[in-house]
Design an enzyme around this catalytic site. Structure first.
Site, PDB file in Angstrom:
ATOM      1  N   TYR A   1      -2.224   0.382   9.913  1.00  0.00           N
ATOM      2  CA  TYR A   1      -1.916  -0.662   8.906  1.00  0.00           C
ATOM      3  C   TYR A   1      -0.384  -0.268   8.451  1.00  0.00           C
ATOM      4  O   TYR A   1       0.336  -1.348   7.623  1.00  0.00           O
ATOM      5  CB  TYR A   1      -3.118  -0.172   8.176  1.00  0.00           C
ATOM      6  CG  TYR A   1      -3.376  -0.653   6.517  1.00  0.00           C
ATOM      7  CD1 TYR A   1      -3.607  -2.130   6.565  1.00  0.00           C
ATOM      8  CD2 TYR A   1      -3.248  -0.033   5.603  1.00  0.00           C
ATOM      9  CE1 TYR A   1      -4.192  -2.253   5.415  1.00  0.00           C
ATOM     10  CE2 TYR A   1      -3.126  -0.419   4.225  1.00  0.00           C
ATOM     11  CZ  TYR A   1      -3.488  -1.800   3.904  1.00  0.00           C
ATOM     12  OH  TYR A   1      -3.261  -2.533   2.602  1.00  0.00           O
TER      13      TYR A   1
ATOM     14  N   SER B   1       0.946  -1.499  -0.935  1.00  0.00           N
ATOM     15  CA  SER B   1       0.132   0.061  -0.021  1.00  0.00           C
ATOM     16  C   SER B   1       0.770   1.253  -0.289  1.00  0.00           C
ATOM     17  O   SER B   1       2.210   1.230   0.355  1.00  0.00           O
ATOM     18  CB  SER B   1      -0.607   0.402   1.306  1.00  0.00           C
ATOM     19  OG  SER B   1      -1.815   2.021   1.321  1.00  0.00           O
TER      20      SER B   1
END
Length: 246
Positions: free
Chosen positions: A162, A149
């Site tokens: 995250y 990501s």
């Protein structure tokens, strides 16, 4: 056909390429499973929700759905046994992921007790699978692909847990690559996609402007069709050859 024996079980070596894709019941995982099935691969995939996984894999030739949670070591042993029954592994995609506690909050509003869930799913499980299947991938000149990501390299309000987990996954994946030059290993930022997990990060918001997961498949396909140098890539920057586009 004579078998070879792995872990005291007779195993037949498949002539068909074999992939393990975690988190194949929705989103990018589901798109990858469908794409590889269409290419004639044998695909093993998993998902925590059995009914959803069965719907996602129904009618896809060569696809085996194994329901379970990738953080559960017993379930990972099931995945290992299913893969090893084919005698080879050509592609491991560590795709299963979690945002962690919802709603997303600044780190100052989190505690250390919020770490385990996101860490086990986004770091521990993919690391365990990568290490377990490293000999198989090396034997087949295979590919290790970890879905990352932009949060692993950028700093967004609420995305700290995250992002930290994805950064750790990046580091582990590419260190395995550095330690094993014969391995093709990649971490790829697919970009913002129209997935259930992305929707969970923005509850109540319209994310219909994000592209569908299938849109990045031609870019990712390059990695197992014509492998590049191991490293970190943005899906949008991966070349799409005529061969990889179909």
């Amino acid at each position: 056909m004579p078998g070879i024996f792995l872990n005291d079980k007779e195993t037949h070596v498949s002539d068909t390429k074999v992939a393990l894709i975690t988190g194949g019941s929705s989103g990018l995982g589901r798109a990858l499973v469908a794409a590889l099935s269409a290419e004639g691969w044998r695909v093993i995939t998993n998902g925590r929700r059995e009914a959803q996984l069965m719907v996602a894999t129904a009618g896809l030739p060569g696809v085996e759905g194994v329901p379970g949670d990738v953080t559960d070591h017993v379930h990972r042993e099931q995945l290992v046994a299913t893969v090893r029954a084919h005698g080879r592994l050509d592609l491991l995609v560590n795709n299963a992921s979690t945002l962690g506690p919802i709603p997303l909050l600044p780190l100052a509003q989190r505690t250390v007790d919020d770490l385990p869930e996101v860490w086990r799913t986004n770091v521990g499980a993919p690391f365990a699978l990568a290490v377990e299947f490293l000999p198989d991938l090396l034997a087949s000149n295979g590919v290790l692909l970890s879905i990352s990501s932009d949060a692993a390299v950028e700093h967004y309000d609420g995305w700290g847990l995250y992002g930290a987990a994805k950064a750790a996954l990046d580091h582990l994946t590419l260190t395995i690559a550095a330690e094993n030059p014969g391995l093709h290993a990649y971490v790829v930022d697919p970009g913002d996609l129209r997935t259930p997990m992305h929707q969970a990060a923005f509850p109540g918001e319209d994310i219909s402007d994000r592209p569908e997961p299938v849109s990045v498949i031609p870019h990712l396909r390059t990695l197992w069709r014509r492998p590049l140098a191991s490293g970190r890539y943005r899906a949008a920057d991966l070349p799409v050859t005529e061969e990889a586009a179909v």
